[in-house]
Design a protein around this motif. Sequence first.
Motif, short mmCIF file in Angstrom:
data_model
loop_
_atom_site.label_atom_id
_atom_site.label_comp_id
_atom_site.label_asym_id
_atom_site.label_seq_id
_atom_site.Cartn_x
_atom_site.Cartn_y
_atom_site.Cartn_z
N HIS A 111 -3.38 -15.69 7.33
CA HIS A 111 -4.52 -14.81 7.54
C HIS A 111 -4.53 -14.40 9.02
N LEU A 112 -4.54 -13.10 9.28
CA LEU A 112 -4.53 -12.59 10.65
C LEU A 112 -5.96 -12.30 11.10
N LEU A 113 -6.37 -12.93 12.20
CA LEU A 113 -7.70 -12.74 12.75
C LEU A 113 -7.64 -11.85 13.99
N SER A 114 -8.62 -10.95 14.10
CA SER A 114 -8.82 -10.16 15.31
C SER A 114 -10.09 -10.64 16.00
N GLU A 115 -10.33 -10.15 17.19
CA GLU A 115 -11.50 -10.60 17.95
C GLU A 115 -12.77 -10.46 17.13
N GLY A 116 -13.54 -11.55 17.08
CA GLY A 116 -14.79 -11.56 16.34
C GLY A 116 -14.66 -12.05 14.92
N ASP A 117 -13.44 -12.14 14.41
CA ASP A 117 -13.24 -12.64 13.04
C ASP A 117 -13.39 -14.15 13.00
N ALA A 118 -13.82 -14.66 11.85
CA ALA A 118 -13.97 -16.10 11.65
C ALA A 118 -13.29 -16.49 10.35
N ILE A 127 -12.37 -15.29 19.71
CA ILE A 127 -13.15 -14.50 20.67
C ILE A 127 -12.27 -13.64 21.57
N ARG A 128 -10.94 -13.89 21.55
CA ARG A 128 -10.05 -13.07 22.37
C ARG A 128 -8.66 -13.05 21.75
N GLY A 129 -8.05 -11.87 21.69
CA GLY A 129 -6.68 -11.75 21.22
C GLY A 129 -6.55 -11.71 19.71
N ALA A 166 -10.07 -19.24 20.97
CA ALA A 166 -10.89 -19.43 19.77
C ALA A 166 -11.75 -20.66 19.92
N TYR A 167 -12.83 -20.70 19.13
CA TYR A 167 -13.66 -21.89 19.05
C TYR A 167 -13.51 -22.49 17.66
N LEU A 168 -13.38 -23.81 17.63
CA LEU A 168 -13.17 -24.52 16.38
C LEU A 168 -14.28 -25.54 16.14
N VAL A 169 -14.85 -25.49 14.94
CA VAL A 169 -15.78 -26.53 14.49
C VAL A 169 -15.07 -27.29 13.38
#
Length: 205
Positions: A166-173, A152-154, A194-197
Amino acid sequence: MDGVSNVIDLADSADPANELPQVLGHNLRRLRTRQGHSLERLAKLSGVSRAMLSQIETGRSAPTINLLWKIATALGVPFATLLDSQKVQGTVVLRSRNAKILTSVDGKFTSRALFPFDGERKVEFYELRFSAGHTENAEAHAPGTIENIILIRGQLEIKAGHEPPHLLSEGDAILFEADVPHSYKNPGDSEAVAYLVMTYVEAVG
């Protein structure tokens, strides 16, 4: 009927930072003895020294996230089982000021549980924070464990096993099998959130 009668506010007067070592110590001792492990045997299984395990059991040490993961994996229990402090029912409010936050050794990574520690469960929900430039390495979790993360940030770079990062940007899951060593790297110059489930094959208590 009172609409708020079944709402539990986990905002007790106890300082979570002071309570955590006692909760961890009680649960570790209970789980270890229930499985018939001596401190020496659990030390060999987990890679955590006997002295450290003893300190945790007596409430004299609050271990880092990595140590807790090693212990939970060796015992074959979900991470949150070590932090289980109470049974709750109904609606639960988890106040941020009372959160039990676990940190890495250098303090550049924090994990906050977004669920009550109420015993056996198959799914856990966390808020993760990574300082700029920090890399957090994680041990392999129990077989079949799945991690599902949304950034959600960064920025956040995630590598699982022998796969390329794998590179994640804001909003990626991302969703990946976490029963192999894996890592999280913040390549940016600001904090990543980030949020983790985390999903287990079965609830173990």
